[in-house]
Design a protein around this motif. Sequence first.
Motif, PDB file in Angstrom:
ATOM      1  N   GLU A   1      -7.822  10.530  -9.320  1.00 49.37           N
ATOM      2  CA  GLU A   1      -9.183  10.968  -9.618  1.00 49.37           C
ATOM      3  C   GLU A   1     -10.124   9.785  -9.823  1.00 49.37           C
ATOM      4  O   GLU A   1     -11.307   9.860  -9.512  1.00 49.37           O
ATOM      5  N   GLY A   2      -9.598   8.700 -10.371  1.00 49.43           N
ATOM      6  CA  GLY A   2     -10.435   7.538 -10.649  1.00 49.43           C
ATOM      7  C   GLY A   2     -10.505   6.535  -9.511  1.00 49.43           C
ATOM      8  O   GLY A   2     -11.085   5.452  -9.657  1.00 49.43           O
ATOM      9  N   LEU A   3      -9.913   6.884  -8.362  1.00 46.33           N
ATOM     10  CA  LEU A   3      -9.883   5.963  -7.233  1.00 46.33           C
ATOM     11  C   LEU A   3     -11.294   5.725  -6.698  1.00 46.33           C
ATOM     12  O   LEU A   3     -12.059   6.662  -6.487  1.00 46.33           O
ATOM     13  N   SER A   4     -11.636   4.459  -6.478  1.00 46.11           N
ATOM     14  CA  SER A   4     -12.960   4.107  -5.969  1.00 46.11           C
ATOM     15  C   SER A   4     -12.830   2.938  -5.000  1.00 46.11           C
ATOM     16  O   SER A   4     -11.799   2.259  -4.952  1.00 46.11           O
ATOM     17  N   GLN A   5     -13.905   2.701  -4.246  1.00 47.32           N
ATOM     18  CA  GLN A   5     -13.872   1.594  -3.298  1.00 47.32           C
ATOM     19  C   GLN A   5     -13.773   0.253  -4.023  1.00 47.32           C
ATOM     20  O   GLN A   5     -13.101  -0.658  -3.543  1.00 47.32           O
TER      21      GLN A   5
ATOM     22  N   PHE B   1       2.188   5.719  -3.443  1.00 47.37           N
ATOM     23  CA  PHE B   1       3.247   6.381  -4.215  1.00 47.37           C
ATOM     24  C   PHE B   1       2.803   6.553  -5.665  1.00 47.37           C
ATOM     25  O   PHE B   1       3.037   7.603  -6.284  1.00 47.37           O
ATOM     26  N   ASP B   2       2.139   5.522  -6.203  1.00 49.91           N
ATOM     27  CA  ASP B   2       1.606   5.632  -7.573  1.00 49.91           C
ATOM     28  C   ASP B   2       0.544   6.727  -7.663  1.00 49.91           C
ATOM     29  O   ASP B   2       0.446   7.425  -8.677  1.00 49.91           O
ATOM     30  N   LEU B   3      -0.264   6.859  -6.608  1.00 50.08           N
ATOM     31  CA  LEU B   3      -1.292   7.904  -6.598  1.00 50.08           C
ATOM     32  C   LEU B   3      -0.666   9.297  -6.593  1.00 50.08           C
ATOM     33  O   LEU B   3      -1.198  10.230  -7.194  1.00 50.08           O
TER      34      LEU B   3
ATOM     35  N   GLU C   1      -2.996  12.440  -0.914  1.00 50.35           N
ATOM     36  CA  GLU C   1      -2.221  11.298  -1.390  1.00 50.35           C
ATOM     37  C   GLU C   1      -0.891  11.188  -0.652  1.00 50.35           C
ATOM     38  O   GLU C   1      -0.396  10.086  -0.393  1.00 50.35           O
ATOM     39  N   PHE C   2      -0.322  12.339  -0.283  1.00 45.41           N
ATOM     40  CA  PHE C   2       0.932  12.313   0.471  1.00 45.41           C
ATOM     41  C   PHE C   2       0.684  11.804   1.892  1.00 45.41           C
ATOM     42  O   PHE C   2       1.474  11.034   2.428  1.00 45.41           O
ATOM     43  N   LEU C   3      -0.423  12.227   2.484  1.00 43.43           N
ATOM     44  CA  LEU C   3      -0.749  11.772   3.837  1.00 43.43           C
ATOM     45  C   LEU C   3      -1.078  10.284   3.842  1.00 43.43           C
ATOM     46  O   LEU C   3      -0.785   9.569   4.803  1.00 43.43           O
TER      47      LEU C   3
ATOM     48  N   TYR D   1       0.817  -1.215   0.000  1.00 44.81           N
ATOM     49  CA  TYR D   1       0.000   0.000   0.000  1.00 44.81           C
ATOM     50  C   TYR D   1       0.852   1.267   0.000  1.00 44.81           C
ATOM     51  O   TYR D   1       0.411   2.317  -0.471  1.00 44.81           O
ATOM     52  N   VAL D   2       2.067   1.174   0.522  1.00 45.55           N
ATOM     53  CA  VAL D   2       2.994   2.299   0.353  1.00 45.55           C
ATOM     54  C   VAL D   2       3.253   2.505  -1.137  1.00 45.55           C
ATOM     55  O   VAL D   2       3.262   3.633  -1.644  1.00 45.55           O
TER      56      VAL D   2
END
Length: 497
Positions: A129-133, A119-121, A316-318, A114-115
Amino acid sequence: MTKQENKQQFSSRWGVILASLGMAIGAGNLWRFPRLAGQYGGTFIILWFLFLFVWSIPILLSEFSIGKKYKRGVISAFAQAAGKKYTWMGFFITLCTLGITFYYSVVTAWGLSYVGLTFDLVKSPQMLEGLSQSFLEDYWANISTGNFTTVGLHLFCVVLAVVMLYKGVQQGLERVNKILIPTLLILILLVSAVALSTENGPKGLVYMFSIDPDLFFNSRVWIEAVTQSAWSTGAGWGLMLTIASYSREKEDVTFNILVSGIGNNIASLIAGIAILPSVFAIAASDEQAITFLQSGNTALTFTIIPLLFAKIPYGEFLGMVFFVAFAMAAFSSLISMTELCIRTFTDLKFDRTKASIITALLCMIFGFPSAYSLDFFSNQDWVWGLGLLISGIFIVFAVHKNGISSFKKNFIDKDSSVILPNWMYKTAMIVNIPIGLFLIWWWMSQGYSNNPWFTEEGQWNMIDVYSNATIVTQWSIVLLLGVLFNKWLYKKFVEAN
């Protein structure tokens, strides 16, 4: 080399405290506790705190004092404390913790995955922008089963832990925790502050501490509370005993354990404050947030946190910060578990180099099935997580063999600046054996598998992920081996040293 191993010790009280916190504060704080607090709310938190003082702290006091007195690993120190005939109990404690160690590197590997995702995000605004559950649920399903990248990260985590511990206690375990623990706490506090600053975040805090009286009559809440306390604090693992075997001669037993136990619970609460408000922050309604939390989703941390951070500026950084903290938390516990295994082999007169190599190979090989299969991982978590109750009962038994009052006076109070009331410790030692046995029976009587004991064809259902049969089978194998080789274990771990 064994003599050199025995001479190793922490450089200061803070070295011991940080090692204890590093052992206690792990992925269970950021992954397991928020899920349970979300599922059961304040009812769970009350019982969890109750078991901190009834179960975990008394057992940790007992473990630490045994390790401090005998300066050996779990099997050797336990045998000397409880008596030759009960060496097999120390063997069970060791194997139970190793059973957890073998899959705990996988939790660290998930954190690293997940790190990489966060990082990709950071690199790709379009991806953010396209991130979804649904994307996150698919990502979780992908890395948790049949993924060789996860297997590779598992191997990497094992090797890294062993390399860091190879140099010994001061140069390895102590130095790593001086960096990991303060950094970890700062990162969790940062994420919690952001979660509470969101519009609906405070609602999650209110929900987290709400109490449902009916849940006090739910057996699963009680067993989850005691196993979470045992899991998170390390009570019954033998890890505190291992850490104490490197303590200084006049180490303060009670102060160290109170700081470790209470500090661990505070870290868990902070993690809950980070996760639960996050759910309310991204949910379309309060009802949707509550429904999701009460589902008991194992992947809560993995499917909610990235979505939260995607909704806030520079989130995304957090998000990357959070999963770095998660990986660090898991790794800080992993190195303590790995040290237990190394210490076991140095007690057998292997030098530290050979002990480290053997430990690495064992963890890589026996951790592979959990890295490859989420079902196997879940089974091992089910079996050995509950097994901590048995380990805790064995620690209490060792205290009884010495006499409760005598043990407290000669093992715990001798160098302690804080003296707990005798009645408190004595009561805990008296009630914990029946509590442990009752909770195990209560848990198994619920039947969390469709066929808890036998399949529909009448066969022993030992391969079911959540059956009682798989628990009893795996426990019985370890107990039988311990009893059969009891004399050999005592000879090798006690008489030969």
